[in-house]
Each structure stands twice: as C-alpha cells, then as structure tokens.
Scaffold this active site. Structure first.
Site, mmCIF file in Angstrom:
data_model
loop_
_atom_site.group_PDB
_atom_site.id
_atom_site.type_symbol
_atom_site.label_atom_id
_atom_site.label_comp_id
_atom_site.label_asym_id
_atom_site.label_seq_id
_atom_site.Cartn_x
_atom_site.Cartn_y
_atom_site.Cartn_z
ATOM 1 C CG HIS A 1 -34.907 -1.714 16.224
ATOM 2 N ND1 HIS A 1 -34.095 -1.484 15.129
ATOM 3 C CD2 HIS A 1 -34.114 -1.480 17.323
ATOM 4 C CE1 HIS A 1 -32.890 -1.098 15.537
ATOM 5 N NE2 HIS A 1 -32.876 -1.121 16.855
ATOM 6 C CG HIS B 1 -29.914 -5.076 16.307
ATOM 7 N ND1 HIS B 1 -30.313 -4.643 17.553
ATOM 8 C CD2 HIS B 1 -31.003 -4.962 15.498
ATOM 9 C CE1 HIS B 1 -31.594 -4.295 17.506
ATOM 10 N NE2 HIS B 1 -32.026 -4.475 16.274
ATOM 11 C CB SER B 2 -29.740 -1.095 16.929
ATOM 12 O OG SER B 2 -30.329 0.131 17.272
ATOM 13 C CD GLN B 3 -24.473 2.399 20.534
ATOM 14 O OE1 GLN B 3 -24.602 1.468 21.326
ATOM 15 N NE2 GLN B 3 -24.156 3.623 20.918
#
Length: 317
Positions: free
Chosen positions: A293, A201-203
């Site tokens: 997000h 997820h994300s980074q």
C-alpha cells in the site's frame, strides 16, 4: 538532478474558534520539580487547522507546485524519507524542478488535535502494528509477530521490512468522520497557493479526487496512489483535468482493499463517461509484483515517482 531552495515556509491554515464552558478545573503538575497548579479548561480554542510546509526553489522549472497529501493516521513525514533512510518523494519532485508543499492534515502531527467529546465527538483511533501488517498488505493477516524474526510477508514484497518498526513510529492518532473539516483546510490551502498538482495517498488520494471536483479551477492534475475512497457521484460535472491512479499488489485477495478499489473504479468510469482523461497504472498487471500500500516507501519508490513525473510531463496541464 540537483536543486537549490530559495525558501522553506511553514504555516497553519484553516480552522476556527470554539468556546467551551462548564468544564471542571484541575490541579496538575506541568514543570519538572514544580508543584501542581490550577488548570482552567474553559475558554476559546482553535480547531480544524492544518500545518503546511512549502519547499520553494530558487529556479523552479515548472509553473505549478506539487501538493503531497498523506493517508489516514499518518503525517507529511511519509513523503520526506523512507523508513530505511532513502530520499522520499519530496526529494524526487524537488529534483524534477517542482515547488512542493507537504501537509500534516487536520488533527495530525503538527496540526494538533483537540478535546473530546467537547470539540471532537469521539475519542481518537490508534493503529496497531498487527492491523497495519494486514491493511498495508505487507503479509497475511496472521503474519505479524512481535518478534521481527517470526514475521511472515507476502512473496516478492518490496517494503523494507527491517524498518517496519521504525515506520510504526510515524503513526499518529486519527478520527473518523472528519472529512468535511479536512477538505475545508485543503481547499483553503489551494486558495492560498493558486492552481497546483495534487498527489494524494490512501485517504489523501480520496481527498485528491474530491478536490478535483470541489476546486476544479485550482487543481491542474490529480494523482491518487491507492485511494481508499472516492467522492459521491452527484458531484461529477463536465470534463475535468487529467487524473492518474496507481495500484500495488495483493489487492484482489484482500476483501477490504478489493472493496475500496471497486468504489474508485466506479468513480473512474463516471469520470471517463464525462470525457475526463483518467490513466491507471496497475503494477501487478504490468508484471511488477510485490508493491504494498505504501508505494512511495517500497524499494522501487524512486522508479514509481519517476513514472508520475513523466506522466505529468506528458499531460496537457
């Protein structure tokens, strides 16, 4: 669906020794009711290690385990439960019959962090709730207020807003420019476990995309939830395993996230040009509005996990 665990394992992986000298000694009190004692900060330190916890089933229904990699300024707790107490994606994937590994990436949570500027070049970064309200796309930039009753969210927003302050308790210090050190630890984990499905997820989504290229023999499928970055193009080479990308709402109206998505879409185009299967789930394009997000914490998180599980079942791993 229920599951029975055979074992829960935990270990640290990666990292190396570094020796420091020439640092000033200090007198500090360390125990309740104690007197100050001398602390000598010179000597050997371990740094760059990563904490891993594995949930191993008595009778897994799948040969490959699932790795859950979190985003920037976060830890593996993101996957365990939602801020309002619902089961997290850890439970959904265990229920689907997978062994699951959750990490606290290098410098986060139980991995620990180290002295700066002696070992880390810079001081850590800390996230404010004000910044997170905007960057996690919960509401407009000026929508955050210290008083929860005065906060303004986006219409149809699916994050459990009453638990936002509880969510903020999870956030930890982070550093910029530690990608190589972190990727090294993730690679060491994959070498230890053998081939796996990587969900980031994300980074962590960016690291998942990178692991697909650096360790093609150890990654059987890649799932990136709103990745905030993508590898350099020169790493691309030949057909790879299947990829799935998932996006939430309010991205195109957010300049930073629109830029992140453009970078990832360029990477996807490169992969597809090399005949790699890349499926994209664009939730608002499907008419599913309000996802933030943090897809694995929104009110439809279980349904989204089930979509990923179904995709894994249909992919030729």
């Amino acid at each position: 669906m229920g599951f029975q665990l055979k074992n829960i394992v935990s270990f640290h992986i990666g990292g190396r020794n570094v020796s420091l000298s020439g640092r000033q000694k200090e007198l500090r009190r360390l125990a309740q009711g104690g007197t100050p004692r001398e602390i000598d900060p010179n000597g050997d330190y371990q740094f760059g290690q990563m904490y891993v916890q594995g949930y191993l089933q008595e009778n897994p229904r799948h040969q490959l385990p699932v790795m859950l990699w979190h985003g920037g300024g976060m830890t593996g707790v993101n996957w365990e439960t939602t801020p309002d107490g619902r089961p997290g994606w850890l439970h959904h994937f265990l229920g689907a019959g997978y062994d699951v590994y959750i990490c606290d990436a290098v410098e986060r949570g139980r991995s620990g962090w180290n002295a700066f500027p002696d070992i880390y070049a810079d001081a850590p970064l800390f996230r404010t709730k004000n910044e997170a309200w905007d960057m996690f796309r919960l509401g407009p930039k000026d929508g955050y207020h210290t008083d929860p009753a005065l906060r303004t969210s986006h219409p149809e927003m699916l994050f459990p807003l009453d638990s936002f302050d509880q969510f903020a308790c999870q956030w930890v210090p982070r550093w910029a420019d530690h990608e190589l050190m972190t990727m090294s630890a993730y690679g060491a984990l994959l070498e230890r476990t053998g081939p796996a499905i990587v969900i980031g997820h994300s980074q962590g989504g960016g690291f998942a995309l990178r692991a697909a290229l650096e360790f093609p023999h150890l990654v059987a499928a890649t799932v990136a939830l709103e990745p905030s970055g993508a590898p350099n193009r020169e790493w691309l080479a030949g057909k790879s395993h299947p990829h799935l990308i998932m996006w939430g709402d309010q991205i195109q109206s957010h300049a930073i996230w629109a830029g992140y998505r453009k970078t990832v879409e360029s990477h996807v185009a490169q992969l597809r040009g090399l005949k790699t299967t890349v499926d994209v789930i664009d939730l608002p394009a499907e008419g599913i509005r309000g996802n933030t997000h943090f897809l694995m914490m929104d009110s439809n998180a279980e349904a989204l996990a089930n979509r990923v599980i179904a995709w894994l079942g249909s992919a030729a791993l």
